[in-house]
Motif scaffolding. Structure first.
Motif, PDB file in Angstrom:
ATOM      1  N   ALA A  76      -0.181   0.528  -9.457  1.00  0.00           N
ATOM      2  CA  ALA A  76      -0.718   0.809  -8.122  1.00  0.00           C
ATOM      3  C   ALA A  76      -2.102   0.193  -7.944  1.00  0.00           C
ATOM      4  O   ALA A  76      -2.395  -0.420  -6.913  1.00  0.00           O
ATOM      5  CB  ALA A  76      -0.779   2.321  -7.896  1.00  0.00           C
ATOM      6  N   GLY A  77      -2.960   0.351  -8.943  1.00  0.00           N
ATOM      7  CA  GLY A  77      -4.300  -0.225  -8.860  1.00  0.00           C
ATOM      8  C   GLY A  77      -4.268  -1.734  -8.746  1.00  0.00           C
ATOM      9  O   GLY A  77      -5.024  -2.336  -7.966  1.00  0.00           O
ATOM     10  N   ALA A  78      -3.368  -2.363  -9.500  1.00  0.00           N
ATOM     11  CA  ALA A  78      -3.240  -3.813  -9.441  1.00  0.00           C
ATOM     12  C   ALA A  78      -2.746  -4.259  -8.071  1.00  0.00           C
ATOM     13  O   ALA A  78      -3.231  -5.255  -7.508  1.00  0.00           O
ATOM     14  CB  ALA A  78      -2.293  -4.295 -10.533  1.00  0.00           C
ATOM     15  N   MET A  79      -1.780  -3.528  -7.512  1.00  0.00           N
ATOM     16  CA  MET A  79      -1.238  -3.898  -6.208  1.00  0.00           C
ATOM     17  C   MET A  79      -2.268  -3.715  -5.095  1.00  0.00           C
ATOM     18  O   MET A  79      -2.394  -4.563  -4.203  1.00  0.00           O
ATOM     19  CB  MET A  79       0.024  -3.080  -5.919  1.00  0.00           C
ATOM     20  CG  MET A  79       1.224  -3.509  -6.757  1.00  0.00           C
ATOM     21  SD  MET A  79       2.693  -2.483  -6.488  1.00  0.00           S
ATOM     22  CE  MET A  79       3.097  -2.870  -4.794  1.00  0.00           C
ATOM     23  N   ILE A  80      -3.013  -2.621  -5.135  1.00  0.00           N
ATOM     24  CA  ILE A  80      -4.042  -2.393  -4.117  1.00  0.00           C
ATOM     25  C   ILE A  80      -5.123  -3.467  -4.206  1.00  0.00           C
ATOM     26  O   ILE A  80      -5.634  -3.953  -3.183  1.00  0.00           O
ATOM     27  CB  ILE A  80      -4.662  -0.988  -4.266  1.00  0.00           C
ATOM     28  CG1 ILE A  80      -3.622   0.093  -3.956  1.00  0.00           C
ATOM     29  CG2 ILE A  80      -5.876  -0.838  -3.361  1.00  0.00           C
ATOM     30  CD1 ILE A  80      -3.122   0.076  -2.527  1.00  0.00           C
ATOM     31  N   PHE A  81      -5.474  -3.871  -5.424  1.00  0.00           N
ATOM     32  CA  PHE A  81      -6.453  -4.940  -5.580  1.00  0.00           C
ATOM     33  C   PHE A  81      -5.960  -6.222  -4.908  1.00  0.00           C
ATOM     34  O   PHE A  81      -6.719  -6.903  -4.211  1.00  0.00           O
ATOM     35  CB  PHE A  81      -6.721  -5.202  -7.057  1.00  0.00           C
ATOM     36  CG  PHE A  81      -7.718  -6.313  -7.297  1.00  0.00           C
ATOM     37  CD1 PHE A  81      -9.076  -6.041  -7.341  1.00  0.00           C
ATOM     38  CD2 PHE A  81      -7.294  -7.635  -7.438  1.00  0.00           C
ATOM     39  CE1 PHE A  81      -9.999  -7.065  -7.537  1.00  0.00           C
ATOM     40  CE2 PHE A  81      -8.207  -8.661  -7.626  1.00  0.00           C
ATOM     41  CZ  PHE A  81      -9.562  -8.378  -7.682  1.00  0.00           C
ATOM     42  N   VAL A  90       0.835  -1.203   0.000  1.00  0.00           N
ATOM     43  CA  VAL A  90       0.000   0.000   0.000  1.00  0.00           C
ATOM     44  C   VAL A  90       0.871   1.255   0.000  1.00  0.00           C
ATOM     45  O   VAL A  90       0.629   2.199  -0.767  1.00  0.00           O
ATOM     46  CB  VAL A  90      -0.956   0.000   1.212  1.00  0.00           C
ATOM     47  CG1 VAL A  90      -1.648   1.355   1.355  1.00  0.00           C
ATOM     48  CG2 VAL A  90      -1.999  -1.102   1.064  1.00  0.00           C
ATOM     49  N   ALA A  91       1.904   1.286   0.863  1.00  0.00           N
ATOM     50  CA  ALA A  91       2.791   2.451   0.910  1.00  0.00           C
ATOM     51  C   ALA A  91       3.517   2.639  -0.415  1.00  0.00           C
ATOM     52  O   ALA A  91       3.664   3.761  -0.902  1.00  0.00           O
ATOM     53  CB  ALA A  91       3.797   2.297   2.052  1.00  0.00           C
ATOM     54  N   ALA A  92       3.969   1.538  -1.020  1.00  0.00           N
ATOM     55  CA  ALA A  92       4.654   1.627  -2.315  1.00  0.00           C
ATOM     56  C   ALA A  92       3.704   2.152  -3.385  1.00  0.00           C
ATOM     57  O   ALA A  92       4.106   2.936  -4.251  1.00  0.00           O
ATOM     58  CB  ALA A  92       5.191   0.252  -2.714  1.00  0.00           C
ATOM     59  N   SER A  93       2.454   1.727  -3.320  1.00  0.00           N
ATOM     60  CA  SER A  93       1.468   2.178  -4.302  1.00  0.00           C
ATOM     61  C   SER A  93       1.254   3.692  -4.218  1.00  0.00           C
ATOM     62  O   SER A  93       1.078   4.357  -5.242  1.00  0.00           O
ATOM     63  CB  SER A  93       0.134   1.463  -4.082  1.00  0.00           C
ATOM     64  OG  SER A  93       0.266   0.072  -4.289  1.00  0.00           O
ATOM     65  N   VAL A  94       1.299   4.221  -2.999  1.00  0.00           N
ATOM     66  CA  VAL A  94       1.063   5.660  -2.817  1.00  0.00           C
ATOM     67  C   VAL A  94       2.312   6.471  -3.140  1.00  0.00           C
ATOM     68  O   VAL A  94       2.310   7.323  -4.031  1.00  0.00           O
ATOM     69  CB  VAL A  94       0.591   5.948  -1.381  1.00  0.00           C
ATOM     70  CG1 VAL A  94       0.457   7.462  -1.156  1.00  0.00           C
ATOM     71  CG2 VAL A  94      -0.743   5.257  -1.106  1.00  0.00           C
ATOM     72  N   TRP A  95       3.419   6.196  -2.411  1.00  0.00           N
ATOM     73  CA  TRP A  95       4.600   7.057  -2.520  1.00  0.00           C
ATOM     74  C   TRP A  95       5.430   6.781  -3.776  1.00  0.00           C
ATOM     75  O   TRP A  95       5.985   7.705  -4.359  1.00  0.00           O
ATOM     76  CB  TRP A  95       5.479   6.900  -1.272  1.00  0.00           C
ATOM     77  CG  TRP A  95       5.118   7.882  -0.209  1.00  0.00           C
ATOM     78  CD1 TRP A  95       5.634   9.137  -0.034  1.00  0.00           C
ATOM     79  CD2 TRP A  95       4.128   7.722   0.809  1.00  0.00           C
ATOM     80  NE1 TRP A  95       5.031   9.754   1.031  1.00  0.00           N
ATOM     81  CE2 TRP A  95       4.111   8.905   1.577  1.00  0.00           C
ATOM     82  CE3 TRP A  95       3.273   6.686   1.168  1.00  0.00           C
ATOM     83  CZ2 TRP A  95       3.269   9.089   2.654  1.00  0.00           C
ATOM     84  CZ3 TRP A  95       2.431   6.854   2.240  1.00  0.00           C
ATOM     85  CH2 TRP A  95       2.422   8.053   2.975  1.00  0.00           C
ATOM     86  N   SER A  96       5.529   5.519  -4.186  1.00  0.00           N
ATOM     87  CA  SER A  96       6.392   5.193  -5.328  1.00  0.00           C
ATOM     88  C   SER A  96       5.667   5.247  -6.665  1.00  0.00           C
ATOM     89  O   SER A  96       6.313   5.357  -7.709  1.00  0.00           O
ATOM     90  CB  SER A  96       6.999   3.798  -5.144  1.00  0.00           C
ATOM     91  OG  SER A  96       7.800   3.736  -3.989  1.00  0.00           O
TER      92      SER A  96
END
Length: 272
Positions: free
Chosen positions: A229-234, A59-65
């Motif tokens: 990011a969308g794929a990772m959050i899913f 989640v953090a990687a999806s937001v910041w990276s």
């Protein structure tokens, strides 16, 4: 040591750097899978905490990276600037949703087979579940390196290397989480290790594909970052959190999530 690695990655072609970075994330998965040679089982409470850690990192990687750089490199202001991130995020989540509904797979702590009906064995279905999980991780690292190759200022080697480090950290418990259950299903230690590490081999493939795609079509980078990011959050919402919350140690999973989020956020801000 990380500074030395970043300096080296800066000295080589970004596409090759993407390959090396995602080979590292695969190696850490293999390292976790190797635990099957030394231990007969694992502590469920510890595994729940580690799975929570995995979710926090993702989640953090999806937001910041991924999402913040995608927004920063988009033109315009206000809602206009956020459009590429929104579209890419929806496409990434929708892509994983579609695969999740079609591809037969079995989560580590679930008994119900998801996807279309198939005669495949549970071992195959569980390996497919972890493999599905790893595709967006490799893609996320690859598109950042591709942005460097395309000369986009917001994409940096340091940021891409930091993301690879974070993905690698959370791949360690994933390796354990797939090889140990395979061993309990009756596979030999060697086969359990082989299939455990093989589940992450898609990461170098997705990484190189993502890097090449952005290199040839640099305007898609904001969309590609948000897509990853969308794929990772899913994956986090659909797989990681539910699996971490299956047992009674839900508090440990929550603490692990918070810890993973803080670690990845700190790494990205300090090093990226």
């Amino acid at each position: 040591m990380l500074d030395t690695v970043i300096t080296y990655l800066k000295s080589i072609d970004p596409i090759i750097a993407a390959l090396y970075a995602t080979l590292f994330t695969w190696f850490v998965t293999a390292l976790g899978s190797s635990f099957v040679f030394f231990f007969k089982g694992y502590n469920k409470n510890l595994m729940d905490a580690m799975l929570g850690f995995t979710g926090g990192v993702m989640v953090a990687a999806s937001v910041w990276s991924l999402l913040i750089p995608a927004i920063n490199m988009s033109e315009g202001s206000g809602f206009t600037q956020v459009y590429p991130a929104v579209i890419g995020f929806l496409l990434g989540a929708g892509f994983l949703y579609s695969i999740d509904k079609v591809l037969p797979h079995l989560h580590v702590n679930f008994q119900k087979v998801e996807g279309v009906k198939t005669p495949w064995q549970k071992t195959t279905l569980m390996i497919l579940a972890i493999t599905l999980h790893n595709i967006p991780e490799g893609l996320a690292v690859g598109v950042l390196f591709g942005g460097v190759a395309a000369g986009i200022p917001e994409a940096t080697i340091a940021g891409a290397a930091t993301l690879a480090l974070g993905i690698g950290l959370q791949n360690f418990p994933e390796g354990i989480a797939v090889s140990m259950p395979l061993r309990r299903m009756g596979l030999s230690r060697r086969k359990s290790f082989f299939y455990g590490q093989a589940s992450a081999i898609v990461e170098p493939i997705a990484g190189v594909v993502g890097a090449l795609a952005v290199t040839f079509f640099s305007p898609i980078l904001p969309y590609a970052l948000a897509f990853a990011a969308g794929a990772m959050i899913f994956v986090v919402v659909e797989e990681v959190i539910p699996e971490a919350q299956q047992n009674k140690s839900s508090d440990l999973a929550t603490i692990g999530f918070i810890g993973g989020f803080i670690v990845m956020m700190s790494l990205d801000v300090a090093l990226g």
